[in-house]
Design a protein around this motif. Structure first.
Motif, PDB file in Angstrom:
ATOM      1  N   CYS A   9       0.834  -1.209   0.000  1.00 25.47           N
ATOM      2  CA  CYS A   9       0.000   0.000   0.000  1.00 25.47           C
ATOM      3  C   CYS A   9       0.868   1.257   0.000  1.00 25.47           C
ATOM      4  CB  CYS A   9      -0.930   0.012   1.206  1.00 25.47           C
ATOM      5  SG  CYS A   9      -2.274  -1.171   1.086  1.00 25.47           S
ATOM      6  N   ALA A  10       1.919   1.257   0.792  1.00 25.58           N
ATOM      7  CA  ALA A  10       2.822   2.412   0.827  1.00 25.58           C
ATOM      8  C   ALA A  10       3.519   2.591  -0.517  1.00 25.58           C
ATOM      9  CB  ALA A  10       3.849   2.239   1.938  1.00 25.58           C
ATOM     10  N   LEU A  11       3.971   1.503  -1.114  1.00 27.98           N
ATOM     11  CA  LEU A  11       4.641   1.597  -2.418  1.00 27.98           C
ATOM     12  C   LEU A  11       3.685   2.047  -3.518  1.00 27.98           C
ATOM     13  CD1 LEU A  11       6.947  -1.550  -2.325  1.00 27.98           C
ATOM     14  CD2 LEU A  11       7.605   0.858  -2.092  1.00 27.98           C
ATOM     15  N   THR A  12       2.449   1.597  -3.457  1.00 28.80           N
ATOM     16  CA  THR A  12       1.462   2.011  -4.440  1.00 28.80           C
ATOM     17  C   THR A  12       1.163   3.501  -4.320  1.00 28.80           C
ATOM     18  OG1 THR A  12       0.471  -0.189  -4.412  1.00 28.80           O
ATOM     19  CG2 THR A  12      -0.859   1.596  -5.318  1.00 28.80           C
ATOM     20  N   SER A  13       0.999   3.991  -3.102  1.00 30.50           N
ATOM     21  CA  SER A  13       0.763   5.423  -2.893  1.00 30.50           C
ATOM     22  C   SER A  13       1.948   6.243  -3.375  1.00 30.50           C
ATOM     23  CB  SER A  13       0.505   5.710  -1.419  1.00 30.50           C
ATOM     24  OG  SER A  13      -0.665   5.094  -0.982  1.00 30.50           O
ATOM     25  N   LEU A  14       3.136   5.754  -3.098  1.00 27.85           N
ATOM     26  CA  LEU A  14       4.335   6.464  -3.535  1.00 27.85           C
ATOM     27  C   LEU A  14       4.449   6.464  -5.061  1.00 27.85           C
ATOM     28  CD1 LEU A  14       6.836   7.974  -2.589  1.00 27.85           C
ATOM     29  CD2 LEU A  14       8.027   5.783  -2.535  1.00 27.85           C
ATOM     30  N   CYS A  16       1.974   6.296  -7.204  1.00 30.64           N
ATOM     31  CA  CYS A  16       0.964   7.243  -7.694  1.00 30.64           C
ATOM     32  C   CYS A  16       1.465   8.671  -7.551  1.00 30.64           C
ATOM     33  CB  CYS A  16      -0.343   7.066  -6.934  1.00 30.64           C
ATOM     34  SG  CYS A  16      -1.231   5.569  -7.348  1.00 30.64           S
ATOM     35  N   PHE A  39      -1.125  12.307  -2.537  1.00 30.99           N
ATOM     36  CA  PHE A  39      -0.615  10.944  -2.486  1.00 30.99           C
ATOM     37  C   PHE A  39       0.713  10.846  -1.739  1.00 30.99           C
ATOM     38  CE2 PHE A  39      -3.875   9.753  -5.489  1.00 30.99           C
ATOM     39  CZ  PHE A  39      -4.146   8.455  -5.102  1.00 30.99           C
ATOM     40  N   ALA A  43       1.088   8.315   1.303  1.00 27.90           N
ATOM     41  CA  ALA A  43       2.205   7.377   1.417  1.00 27.90           C
ATOM     42  C   ALA A  43       2.853   7.495   2.800  1.00 27.90           C
ATOM     43  CB  ALA A  43       3.228   7.639   0.323  1.00 27.90           C
ATOM     44  N   ASN A  46       0.731   5.633   5.159  1.00 28.82           N
ATOM     45  CA  ASN A  46       0.915   4.184   5.045  1.00 28.82           C
ATOM     46  C   ASN A  46       2.229   3.724   5.664  1.00 28.82           C
ATOM     47  OD1 ASN A  46      -1.489   3.343   3.781  1.00 28.82           O
ATOM     48  ND2 ASN A  46      -0.764   4.167   1.843  1.00 28.82           N
ATOM     49  N   VAL A  47       3.274   4.509   5.526  1.00 28.51           N
ATOM     50  CA  VAL A  47       4.549   4.168   6.167  1.00 28.51           C
ATOM     51  C   VAL A  47       4.391   4.211   7.689  1.00 28.51           C
ATOM     52  CG1 VAL A  47       6.918   4.963   6.539  1.00 28.51           C
ATOM     53  CG2 VAL A  47       5.992   4.836   4.226  1.00 28.51           C
TER      54      VAL A  47
END
Length: 85
Positions: A9-14, A16, A39, A43, A46-47
């Motif tokens: 989830c954190a990588l996806t937000s980053l 984006c 975003f 991120a 999420n981190v």
């Protein structure tokens, strides 16, 4: 298994955020800027979720997670409402 979901989830937000900021760099469309900044903050949230639940389970970072998500959504809301062309 939950740890992998938090990291993804954190990588996806980053990802984006990076794509939106690259798009802003090319087109200078302000909505891309505000979305990218949103975003980035999501991120961060999420981190902080990963740190809170996996790395520091005895601590409580819920306030910081919520605050970073609020800043992100607030940034996007500002861009949508007050930054009219």
């Amino acid at each position: 298994m939950a740890e992998a979901v938090y990291i993804l989830c954190a990588l996806t937000s980053l990802a984006c955020a990076v794509l939106l900021m690259r798009g802003y760099g090319r087109s200078r469309t302000r909505l891309l800027l505000w979305s990218g900044l949103c975003f980035v903050w999501l991120a961060v949230s999420n981190v902080l979720l990963f740190l809170d639940l996996v790395i520091f389970p005895e601590g409580d970072l819920a306030v910081w997670r919520s605050a970073s998500a609020l800043v992100g959504i607030g940034t996007l809301l500002y861009g949508l409402i007050w930054d009219l062309p």
